[in-house]
Structures are given as structure tokens and as C-alpha cells.
Design a protein around this motif. Structure first.
Motif: not given
Lengths: 1260, 78
Positions: B51, A766, B40, B43-44, A756, A761, A33-35, A753-754, A763, B47-48
Motif C-alpha cells: 500500500a 487510499r 497471516n 500477508d498483513m 479486512q 483487504s 486478520p483472517a486471511s 492500509r489493510h 486500503d 499489504r501494508s
């Protein structure tokens, strides 16, 4: 406000962050992930060089030049980006059609306005390339100076010169390729000339020069070559550069893919520069100054390298271009167009896999150690740090080698596009880029590509997770290595040089030491014997080298390495025979060599995060500016089908390869790489926008295809599970295979669910859930639609489809959250807010228009079949909704199989159908259907039947006796034939009249069979039992409990009753609801409780209801004259029925249809039922005409043909119908309960006076 | 000679100081890196979890809508 926090606290706070549990359920199948990306860069580009006063002045000077060259390289890179990403402006500008055009001036003004900033860049570029060439030549001249030539030139410097050579090659090639740059400039010149913008001679000259630079091919190269050739001995320096590249390649002294490819390009372009009027590379080769055979070997291995972006260069083209090539052709093997084995990715795949597995397991061990020993108090030992550091280096080298593998294959494929001849799938008119990408890879290559990408990205993730650990280990290890080297290893050489009084070497050694040493006490120990050239004391001399978590600064490292190199270098032409190396001691040399070699990778390791990213960068797979330029404006951008990331993604989706399915997000990540590159390296908004637009399109496609596939997969799975095993086995015996769908790995994807992508992000779960929901709803809709488009027999298939969908729903629900199946089904059935669903309505519609008028019942099979010829008109049904295989059973094969199975149910309506109906309709649906059927029965009985009965009654004889046996059966038959002449000849009897009776019969039978399927224990459906069990908890029905010794069962039951009180429907509703609701609840409760207890029967109710329809006088006729009963009079219904029985018992001719064939047993059912309900059953049985004939015939056994009627055959028929009638009476009586209680007939017995003969009466 | 040694030791001290300073920077950098990694991961994880929550809410909403449709006859609940 700000409270001060000590550094220790702050650091421990940071450490505490690691302890916070951050659960993330999704399996990791995407790149890191690279937020937030954090990369610290401590490269100072020698800004701090003046601080190193202890360094040797010459190298400080070199550092200054180096810094300058680096800056120019950077600038050159910017110009390369400018040229590469140049998109034609002039094509977008409206052209001026004639000189009279009124807005001509305006257009020119705008053209200048738009193009001016771009042209300024071009002017700057022109000056830059001139400056760069001058600078480069100046530098070469300086180095070639007679005096300098003996001196040593550092590797780093040579390499930078090499990079310059590379830059010239790239810039020139880009300039040559981009015709849009030239066109834009020409347009600008025209406009500017018209507007007289460039009036002064200087700007005219400038413009002239720029046109020349742009227009002349290879302008930069040629200028460079010309200028170089004026420098005597320039080839020596270039030979050095080429040799250093060769050495680096030999010893694998490179990490990132770019570094490797630069080495190749420098060799190629360098050779081209060297071969000219002044020098000849073949002569240099024979002088052993350079080794062409070695270079040839490398060029043969790697034929094509990336010049810039998607622009590739075949390396041999540099060779073939050079002037002395023709006469030395035979010396080169790389120019032959044969495939190098390094382009066979399939062969490379196995070793890559092995490397991957091996490295991953090693990494996993370390990573586990890190996790389990996070709380370790003592820091890692030097050995552990070294091990980790080596691991990190090997990791990035592996990643780099894999990336190189992919990128080289990609480059090669770009240069070698396919055509219709070598790939049949490739259409003849396919465009260039398509031939280079889309059709250029076969299935296996694409899979291999994906797999390697997955390995790269997967390992990148694992390594970046351990980045902090690696970073610390790397820094500690480098620090330890460096300090140990300068404080301990260097002592021995120092001692030697002091002893042998070699001042120059000593000064260099001290300089190395002083530049980077970090003494324990801040000062060099003065008592070190090596400084005096003496031996260590016997007890040994102890130096405590400190340990720190920091590496050397970039300048420091450069200084140390360069100075060290000056000691150990043995390079140089014949003119530099005298090297310092020869004056050094062998032992010392080895240690110096070793350190010099290993310290090469320090820069890469210290910038671990950046190196890692560079080694995994696959962004260039997307960029295609070169190919766009080739289309000459035909294309603004290529469609996604030609785009590598999508080609790979789509390939996985199309082939549905289970082992690749989990990799599907990796090719999509290439867009992340490209977008990142567009933003940070190219810095072009439009490129980013294009990537983004493509991602939007691709991702939609991806989700669409994926969810479609997942739904089909689970549907097919459900249908395969539900498919009859014996049917499958039977098919297999006949050689028809119905394969189970191959298992696939969608679970992992469904857990995402996320995802990238481009900083967003997504889902995925969903998105897929939404689509699957829709698909599910559609397939239910299709199932019902199919039923609606066919007759009643389709109900069995509908039930099966519903079950298949239910199972699909169940399987899917493990991964996605769908609405309840019942809710979805109701929605499809339009039964959410309406009381009756589509299925109920269609069942009723079918009953009314098709079933009742057209089906014949068979009492012995309990089935209805369609009448041989229909008496009602053809019915029009709605067409089945359009559907795809996955809307039905999933696949074509399964659809076919199920089609065959359910074809068997289309010929009749029987117990499977009734079971399905009762299952699908439920109580409510059945109730409404029955109610409607009763209405039909009522209208038939009180309408057409009554009318016909009335008419027919009139044609009945007033009196019709039962003739005596003595007449014989033929005579009796003849008698009835005569008596019933009118009835027999009534034209509508065998059509309309019987039809009405049949409809009544069918309706009644439908009700009967429905009830049977609901309660019957013979059928496997135990609808009612199940319902009762389900209802039990809400009705205060508690199963008997296990009671321990000494426990009172009553007390336990009481407790349980109390516990579940809140569940009891009646009491709850009584408390909370309106009185009306309470009453309904009570009734429902009672009904449910008693349904099975006293055998409440629906059919009985129906019979009672039908009885109420039969109140008209016509059925009974006038009361009997004798006050007891009619015997010979024909006024009652049963007499008419007897007459009809005579009619349908008459045998028919060969080509005529019997009554059974036309109307089935339903006819008898209707007649018998009405007879019973009218209370005329006994009279019918006693007085029936046909029965009478049969009785007589049994006695006399005569046979004859009377009026065309065969007596024997007729009697046979009568016998059959008698049995049938008896059965019907028995069944109906059972439901009417007239048969079960023995006392009942007694009640009905009316006691009459025994008849008294008249003679006796008078005598009384 | 003595002066030379003095300047030499002064330089040595300076270099040592430089090492110390850079180590300090390195420690801070590493800490920032750790914070980045944490953010990070956070964040993940968020988000999970969001969701999941979203999924639950959506399904509840759908249920309510469905039940509403089931119990009313045309009109919606107020």
C-alpha cells in the motif's frame, strides 16, 4: 525431486518463522486478520470408543447412544437452519389468474420443478422430527425403566437430552413462525395435484401428513408431550435434566454464550413438558424434586433468550403456557414485566471496563514474557503452564460474559420494541424491525454497545495472537493434571478400596486409570504398594510422571469423567438412595470432586481456537429472517438504517465522538461475523450475498462520511489557527464564542492500509486520500469561484482562503499523500498549461470593467474607494459556485467570523489588496496585467482623450495672460471666467473627459501601487527579498562561510562553488539547452542579480512606455514663435489642463458632488503625469491660471462671489490641489529620476542669448 | 492371571503409543498453526508495504502528469 527433511529440521524451520521481522505500520484497531483460518478439530464423536477396552461396558454403551444422539442433534440443527433461512418461493411464482389461462400447465410444471427439491427437504424434515421424537421417548423410556431408574445417569447424557429438548422447542417454534413454508407447500400441492403427480396412496398419505405437521401449531411439542406422558416416571428424568441445568448455572459450568442460553431454554421447555396431565411441577417442587423458586430467580434475571437467529422467546411464556399455571400464578415473579438490571448496559459498563483493564494488563505481562523469553531453552514449568491455562480460561469466560451481555440486551430489545410514545424520534408509522432496532437504543446505549464490541474484538485479537502459546500451555497443563491425577492422586483411593475390599469401586478406579494412563516406561509399576492396599515405605514411593504436549482425546476424556462421576455422584431421586459416594473416603472424595470439576473445561480449552471464536461471535446482530418473515413479503431486505452494524457505525460517524472514533471499524466487523456464519453455519449463498451487498453499500457510505468529516475537521482546524487571535478575544469579550474544533482521533484511522472486510483487504488510507484530494481541489475551486463572483476587493479574502487551504493541506499531508499544494492550486486556477490563471484574468477583467471606471483614488490614504455614482454601467459577474461550509472555512461559525473580518476589506482597494494581488498573481500575472493596462492607457490617450483635447483646444482662447496683481484677485478670477467660458460650459467636460482622465490615472496608480507592494519595505510582504533568497543557490551566490584559523576563505569558497556547480542554472542550461534557452537563462540571471542592486523599477518602464504614446502634435502645439517658449499662447497641453483645473477648483453647491467625490485624485494624477511626460511641468507650475489666482489672493486676501463662485472657497481648493499636484510631480519625478541627479537639469539647460532691448539692438 | 496382566500391559503399551502418536499430531498441528499465523502476519505486512509503495507510485505518477502538463503546450510528450 523431493528432498527429505527430518522432523526436527522441519520444526526448527517453523520456529525460525517467528524470527522473521514483519513490520506493519498500522495501529491495530480491527479484529484479527483472517486471511487463513486454521482450526484443528479432533472431536471423534465416540467413533474410537471400541478402542477403550479397559473402560466399563455400561459407559461404552452410553457413549454409543450419545454418539447417535449427537448425530441427530446435528441433523436437527440443519433442519432448524433450513426452516430459519426459508424464503418464500411461492410469492415469486406467477399466480394463475383463470382456468382458461393458456400457459397454466406450463406454470404448474415449473412450479413443481422449482419447489420439488425444497419439498423433499420438508418431507425429510417431517420424518426426522417423527424419528427424533420417537428416539427421545425411547431413550427416556429406557432410562425410566424400573431397574434402570436406580442407576446413575451421567451429566453428559442428561445434558444431551437437554439439548434434544432445546432442539424440539426450536424446531417447533421455527415451524410455527414460518408461514412461507406452509404457503410454499400449499402451492406445491396445488400444482402437483393438478398435474396428478401424487397418484399413489402412499404419497397422498405422505402429503397429507406433511400438511398436518406444517399446519398444526406446536405439532412437535404436542406429539412429544403426548408420547412422554405415556411413559411412567418420565418427569423424574426431566427433573434430573432441569436440575443439572440449574447446577450448571449455579456453578457457572458453561463457557460459550450458546451453552448458557441452552441451559435456560431447557429449563423453560422442560418445565412445560413436565407439567401435564400426568405430572405437576408444583407438586414436584413441594417434594423438593425441583426448585421453582430458584428457576424463577434465574428467569427473572434473564427474561428473554434467543431461540434461533433473531427469533427470541420470553422465558416466562413456557411457564404461562403450562396447564397448571393459573392456580399457581402467585409463585412466579418472572412473569411480571419489570426490567431486569442485567439489561441496563450502562450500569454494566463500568464493571466490564474494569474487568477488561485488569485482564488486559495481566495478559500483557504474559505476552511480554513470551516475547522476551522466546529463546528460552528450558520449557515452561508446570506452574507457568497452569497459570497460562487459567489465564486462557478466564479470558474466554470474560469474553463470553461480555458477548452474553450484548446479545441478551439485543434479544430483550427485539422483544420490547419502542414506539412513538416512549421515543419521540420514532415515527408513528415506523415498522416493526425499525422499532426493535433503529429507534430502540439511545445514544449512550449505542456507545456502550460499541465499546463492549470493541473490548470483545480487541481482546479476541490479543488472545488469538497468543494462541500458540496458550495451546501449548493448555495441553501441557491438562496432560500434567490428568496424569498426576491417575498416577498419583488415585493411589490413595485405590489403596483404601483394596484394603476394604470394595471391588466395584476398585474396578472403576482401575478402569479410569487404564483408560488414560501414560506410564513412564509404558507399563504400570508392579511394585506399587497401593495396589496391595499397603502403606508406602518410609522413604516414600516415587512415581515419575512423564510430561507431554498433548491432551486426552475426546472419548478418553468422556470416559474418564463419566466413570469418575459415577463414583462421586450424589444425585438422583428418592429411589436412588444408594450411591457409591457414600462408600468413599472423605479425603479421596474431595480430590476426585476437584478434578471432576476442573476437567469440565478441558474440552473447551483443548478446542481453544473454536471456543474463543464462539465466545466472540456477534454474527446474530445482523440476521433478521424472523422479522423479514413478519413483513409478509413487503420487504425483501431491510435498509441499512435498520441494520445493527450500520446503526452503530453510523452513530459514531454522526456524533463524531472522539473517544469512539478509533472503534469505528469494530461494528463494521460484525458483517465479517455474519458473513462467516452465513457461509459456514447457515451455508446459504443468498444470505452471504445480502451481507456482501449491504457491506458494499455501508462501506461506501462509511468512506464517504469519514473522508468528508476528516476534511472538514482539518479545514476547521486550519481556519481556527489562522483566525485572528485578537478578533477571537474581542468576540469573546462580547460574549460570542468561536470554539476551537474539538480534537478528534482520525490519525489512527488514516493509518489503516489493510482493513479486512469480507475477505477483502481495503486500503482505507487510499480511499480517503482520493476523496480528500477531490475535496481539497473543490475548496480551492470554490475559493477562486467566490472571488470571480465579486469585485476586486475579494482578492484579500481569496488570499486568506488560499492560506487556510494551504494550512489544511499541510495538516492533512502528515497523514495522507496529497499532490503538492502549488500543483493543486494551479489546477484550480486553470494555470497548469495556460499561461494565465483564472485569478489573473478576473483581476484584469475587474480592473477593466469596474476598477478603472468606478474607483476614486485618495492620495493621502493611498486607497481607492468606489465613486458615489457610477459612470459606467453595472457589471454582471458569474454566480458563486454552490458550496458547503467545509468548502470555505470549515464550519458555519468560522465562515461567519471570517465573513465579518473580510467585510471590512470590501469598501476600498488599498495596500492589503495590492499585496494580495502581487502575492497571488506573481511576476507573470502582474506583467500581463500591466501590459494590458498599458494598452488601455494607450487607447485612452490616443483615442478619446486626444479627441477631447483637440476639441477643447479649439475652444481655448488663443492668448490667455496672467493678469497683473493690481487688478485684484476677484477681477483676475472674473477674467479667467470670461476667457475660459467655452471650456467651463463644455457639457462633456465634467463627465466623459474627466472620466477618461480618471481611467488613465487609475491605471497608472494601479501599476504604481503594485510595484510598491512588491518592493516596498513598509509593507510586511517581502516578496522580492524572498524570491532573491530562493534564487541564490542557483545563481552561485554562496553566503560567507565561517573560516577556521589557518584556512583560506578563498579556497573554501572555491570548494563550495565547485560543490554546488551542478545547481547553477545558467551554466547548466548553456551546456544542455538550446542557444535560445541559454540566452533566456542568462537574462533571467542578470535580472535577478541586479534587480535590487540598481533599483530596477517597473514603474519607470511604464512611464517611459506611456511617454511614447504622447507623440502627437496636439500635445505640444506648434513650436513657440519666440523660439524659446510659449507664455500666453494656449497651444500646449498644460494650458488646457490649467483651464480644467479652474473648472474643478470651482467650489460646488450644496447638493452637488465635487470632482474628488466623483473622480478622486486619479484625475490629477492623469493630468500631472501627462504634463510631466510632455515636459511641461515647469511651464505649468509657472503659468497655471489657478495658481495665479491663488498667488494674487494670498496677497490681497479679498473675498467675493463672482458668477456664483465664492473666491475664498475657490482659493482654498486651489491650494489643496496645488499641494496634491506638487506631491504627484515629486513622486513621478522620483521614478523618472529627473529629481535625483543634480547634474541633470544642467544638461537640459539651453543657453539663450539674453534678450536685448530693441533700442539697444539697433545701437549695437 | 498372568494372561490378564499380559493383555493389560499390551493395552497399556498401546495407550502409551496412542499418547505418543497424538502428541506427534499435536506437534504437527501446532506447527501448522504457527505457519498459518506467520502467513497471516506476512500477508498483513505485505499489504501494508504494498500500500505504501502504491501510494508513492501514485503520487509520482500524478507529479509526472502534472509536470508534463506544465511543460507542454497542449501536446503530450511522446
Amino acid at each position: 525431486m523431493a528432498t527429505s527433511v527430518t522432523l526436527e529440521d522441519a520444526l526448527s524451520n517453523v520456529d525460525l518463522l517467528e524470527d522473521i521481522a514483519l513490520p506493519d505500520q498500522q495501529p491495530c484497531i480491527e479484529p484479527p486478520p483472517a486471511s487463513i483460518v486454521y482450526q484443528a478439530n479432533f472431536d471423534t464423536n465416540f467413533e474410537d470408543r471400541t478402542a477403550f477396552v479397559t473402560g466399563i461396558a455400561k459407559f461404552m454403551e452410553e457413549a454409543t447412544v450419545h454418539a447417535k444422539l449427537n448425530e441427530m442433534l446435528e441433523e436437527g440443527d440443519e433442519y432448524a437452519v433450513m426452516l430459519y433461512t426459508w424464503r418464500s418461493c411461492s410469492r415469486a411464482i406467477p399466480s394463475i389468474k383463470s382456468n382458461e389461462q393458456p400457459n397454466r400447465v406450463e406454470i404448474y410444471e415449473k412450479t413443481v420443478e422449482v419447489l420439488e427439491p425444497e419439498v423433499t427437504k420438508l418431507v425429510n424434515f417431517m420424518y426426522f422430527q417423527k424419528r427424533a421424537v420417537d428416539w427421545f421417548c425411547e431413550e427416556i423410556k429406557r432410562l425410566c425403566h424400573q431397574e434402570r431408574r436406580r442407576d446413575f445417569v451421567s451429566e453428559a447424557h442428561l445434558l444431551t437430552l437437554g439439548k434434544f429438548i432445546n432442539m424440539f422447542a426450536v424446531l417447533d417454534a421455527l415451524k410455527n413462525m414460518k408461514s412461507s413454508v406452509k404457503n410454499d407447500y400449499a402451492q406445491y400441492r396445488r400444482a402437483a395435484g393438478f398435474l396428478k403427480k401424487m397418484a399413489d396412496p402412499q404419497s397422498i398419505q405422505e402429503s397429507q401428513n406433511l400438511s398436518m405437521v406444517l399446519a398444526n401449531h406446536d405439532k412437535i411439542t404436542n406429539t412429544l408431550k403426548e408420547k412422554l406422558e405415556t411413559i411412567p416416571g418420565y418427569e423424574e428424568i426431566l427433573a434430573d435434566v432441569i436440575n443439572i441445568c440449574l447446577t450448571y448455572l449455579d456453578t457457572r459450568m458453561y463457557v460459550t454464550p450458546e451453552e448458557k442460553h441452552v441451559l435456560f431454554k431447557v429449563m423453560g421447555f422442560g418445565l412445560y413438558l413436565m407439567d401435564g396431565s400426568q405430572s405437576n411441577i408444583y407438586k414436584l417442587d413441594s417434594k423438593k424434586r425441583i426448585s421453582l423458586s430458584k428457576i424463577d430467580k434465574y428467569f427473572k434475571q434473564l427474561q428473554v433468550v434467543t431461540l434461533f437467529g433473531d427469533m427470541q422467546i420470553p422465558l416466562y411464556s413456557y411457564i404461562t403456557k403450562s396447564p397448571h399455571y393459573e392456580e399457581n400464578k402467585s409463585r412466579w415473579t418472572c412473569t411480571a414485566t419489570n426490567n431486569s438490571p442485567s439489561y441496563n448496559i450502562l450500569e454494566q459498563l463500568q464493571p466490564i471496563r474494569e474487568e477488561h483493564t485488569k485482564y488486559i494488563s495481566e495478559l500483557a505481562r504474559h505476552s511480554n514474557e513470551v516475547v522476551t523469553t522466546a529463546q528460552k531453552d528450558s520449557p515452561r514449568t508446570d506452574e507457568e503452564n497452569k497459570e497460562l491455562c487459567d489465564l486462557a480460561l478466564r479470558g474466554v469466560q470474560l469474553l463470553s460474559s461480555w458477548t452474553v451481555q450484548l446479545m441478551e440486551l439485543y434479544s430483550w430489545k427485539l422483544v420490547h420494541p419502542t414506539d412513538n410514545f416512549s421515543n419521540k424520534d420514532c415515527p408513528k408509522e415506523a415498522e416493526e424491525y425499525e422499532r426493535a432496532t433503529r429507534y430502540n437504543y439511545d445514544t449512550d446505549e449505542k456507545f456502550a454497545f460499541v465499546e463492549v464490541i470493541a473490548m470483545i474484538k480487541g481482546l479476541q485479537l490479543l488472545m488469538s495472537r497468543m494462541e500458540s502459546v496458550f495451546n501449548e500451555a493448555i495441553r501441557r497443563n491438562i496432560y500434567a493434571d490428568l496424569q498426576d491425577f491417575v498416577q498419583i492422586v488415585l493411589r490413595e483411593p485405590l489403596r483404601q478400596t483394596v484394603k476394604k475390599k470394595k471391588t466395584l469401586i476398585k474396578s472403576i478406579l482401575t478402569s479410569i486409570r487404564d483408560t488414560c494412563v501414560d506410564w513412564m516406561r509404558g507399563m504400570e509399576p508392579t511394585d506399587d504398594p497401593c495396589l496391595k492396599g499397603e502403606k508406602d515405605p518410609k522413604s516414600g514411593y516415587q512415581i515419575h510422571v512423564p510430561r507431554r504436549n498433548v491432551g486426552p482425546s475426546s472419548t478418553q476424556l468422556y470416559m474418564v469423567r463419566t466413570m469418575l462421576e459415577s463414583l462421586i455422584a450424589d444425585r438422583g431421586g428418592p429411589s436412588s438412595k444408594k450411591t457409591l459416594r457414600k462408600e468413599m473416603d472423605g479425603m479421596a472424595l474431595t480430590s476426585l470432586d476437584a478434578f471432576h470439576k476442573q476437567s469440565f473445561f478441558y474440552t473447551h480449552l483443548l478446542n481453544f481456537s473454536e471456543t474463543l471464536q464462539k465466545c466472540c461471535d456477534l454474527s446474530q446482530l445482523w440476521f433478521r429472517e424472523f422479522y423479514l418473515e413478519l413483513t409478509m413479503g413487503q420487504r425483501i431486505q431491510f435498509p441499512i438504517e435498520m441494520s445493527m452494524p450500520w446503526i452503530l457505525t453510523d452513530h459514531i460517524l454522526e456524533t463524531k465522538e472522539p473517544s469512539m472514533m478509533e472503534y469505528v471499524l469494530y461494528p463494521l466487523d460484525l458483517y465479517n461475523d455474519s458473513a462467516h456464519y452465513a457461509l459456514t453455519k447457515f451455508r446459504k449463498q443468498f444470505l452471504y450475498d445480502e451481507v456482501e451487498a449491504e457491506v458494499n453499500l455501508c462501506f461506501d457510505q462509511f468512506v464517504y462520511k469519514l473522508s468528508d468529516q476528516i476534511f472538514t475537521y482539518y479545514k476547521a482546524q486550519a481556519a481556527s489557527i489562522m483566525l485572528d487571535k485578537r478578533f477571537r478575544a474581542e468576540c469573546a469579550q462580547h460574549g460570542i464564542q468561536i470554539p476551537y474544533p474539538p480534537a478528534n482521533r482520525y490519525e489512527t484511522l488514516l493509518k489503516q492500509r489493510h482493513v479486512q472486510i469480507l475477505g477483502r483487504s481495503v486500503d482505507l488510507n487510499r480511499l480517503i486520500t482520493q476523496r480528500i484530494s477531490t475535496a481539497m481541489q473543490k475548496s480551492l475551486d470554490v475559493a477562486i469561484g467566490r472571488f470571480e463572483s465579486g469585485d476586486l476587493t475579494g482578492i484579500v479574502e481569496l488570499e486568506c482562503l488560499t492560506e487556510v487551504n494551504r494550512l489544511t493541506h499541510k495538516l492533512l499531508s502528515e497523514h495522507v499523500s496529497l499532490m503538492d499544494f502549488e500543483a493543486m492550486f494551479r489546477e484550480a486556477n486553470h494555470n497548469v498549461s495556460a499561461p494565465y490563471g483564472r485569478i489573473t484574468l478576473h483581476v484584469f477583467w475587474e480592473l477593466n470593467y469596474d476598477f478603472l471606471p468606478n474607483y476614486c483614488y485618495n492620495n493621502s490614504t493611498n486607497r481607492f474607494v468606489r465613486a458615489v455614482f457610477p459612470l459606467s454601467q453595472e457589471v454582471n459577474r458569474e454566480r458563486a459556485p454552490p458550496n458547503t461550509p467545509q468548502d470555505v472555512y470549515g464550519t458555519k461559525v468560522l465562515n461567519n467570523a471570517y465573513g465579518h473580518i473580510y467585510n471590512l476589506y470590501t469598501g476600498f482597494v488599498g495596500s492589503p489588496h495590492f499585496r494580495a494581488i502581487s502575492h497571488l498573481l506573481g511576476y507573470q500575472g502582474i506583467a500581463v496585467v500591466m501590459e494590458e493596462l498599458l494598452k488601455i492607457i494607450k487607447s485612452l490617450i490616443q483615442g478619446s482623450i486626444r479627441q477631447y483635447v483637440k476639441t477643447l483646444m479649439d475652444s481655448m482662447p488663443k492668448i490667455c495672460k496672467l493678469p497683473r496683481f493690481d487688478y485684484g484677485s476677484p477681477a483676475v478670477l472674473e477674467y479667467y471666467y470670461a476667457q475660459l467660458q467655452d471650456i467651463i460650459n463644455y457639457p462633456e467636460l465634467k463627465t466623459e473627459v474627466f472620466q477618461s482622465f480618471r481611467e488613465v490615472g487609475n491605471a497608472v496608480l494601479f501599476c504604481l501601487l503594485c510595484e510598491q507592494s512588491l518592493v516596498s519595505t513598509k509593507t510586511p510582504s517581502q516578496e522580492e527579498v524572498r524570491d532573491l533568497l530562493h534564487a541564490a543557490p542557483f545563481q552561485n551566490i554562496i553566503p560567507r562561510q565561517y573560516v577556521k584559523e589557518g584556512e583560506k576563505p578563498e579556497a573554501k569558497m572555491k570548494k563550495l562553488e565547485q560543490k554546488y556547480q551542478a545547481l547553477q542554472v545558467t551554466s547548466v542550461i548553456e551546456k544542455l539547452g538550446t542557444p535560445q534557452q541559454a540566452a533566456i537563462a542568462r537574462e533571467g540571471d542578470l535580472l535577478t542579480k541586479e534587480r535590487l542592486c540598481c533599483g530596477l523599477s517597473m514603474f519607470e518602464i511604464i512611464l517611459t512606455r506611456i511617454k511614447t504614446f504622447l507623440e502627437d502634435q496636439i500635445w505640444h502645439g506648434p513650436p513657440p514663435a519666440n523660439g524659446v517658449m510659449n507664455i500666453d499662447e494656449c497651444t500646449e497641453f498644460h494650458r488646457l489642463w490649467s483651464a480644467m483645473q479652474i473648472v474643478y477648483c470651482m467650489p460646488v453647491g450644496e447638493n452637488e458632488f465635487t470632482v474628488e467625490q466623483c473622480f478622486g485624485d486619479s484625475l490629477n494624477w492623469a493630468g500631472c503625469l501627462m504634463t510631466i511626460l510632455l515636459g511641461q511641468q515647469r511651464r505649468f507650475e509657472a503659468l497655471d491660471f489657478a495658481y495665479h489666482i491663488l498667488k494674487i489672493n494670498k496677497a490681497d486676501l479679498k473675498d467675493d462671489v463672482i458668477k456664483g463662485v465664492n473666491l475664498r472657497r475657490m482659493c482654498d481648493r486651489i491650494r489643496k490641489f496645488q499641494i496634491l499636484n506638487t506631491q504627484i510631480f515629486a513622486t513621478v519625478n522620483k521614478y523618472l529620476k529627473s529629481g535625483d541627479a543634480d547634474s541633470l537639469p544642467v544638461e537640459h539647460v539651453r543657453c539663450f542669448q539674453p534678450p536685448i532691448h530693441q533700442s539697444l539692438a539697433s545701437s549695437c | 492371571m498372568a494372561g490378564g496382566r499380559d493383555t493389560g500391559s499390551a493395552v497399556q503399551r498401546q495407550i502409551q503409543q496412542d499418547w505418543a502418536n497424538r502428541e506427534y499430531i499435536e506437534v504437527i498441528t501446532a506447527s501448522i498453526k504457527k505457519i498459518t499465523d506467520f502467513l497471516n502476519a506476512f500477508d498483513m505486512s505485505c499489504r501494508s508495504r504494498l500500500a505504501m509503495l502504491n501510494e508513492k507510485l501514485t503520487s509520482l505518477e500524478r507529479r509526472i502528469e502534472y509536470i508534463e502538463a506544465r511543460v507542454t503546450k497542449g501536446e503530450t510528450l511522446t
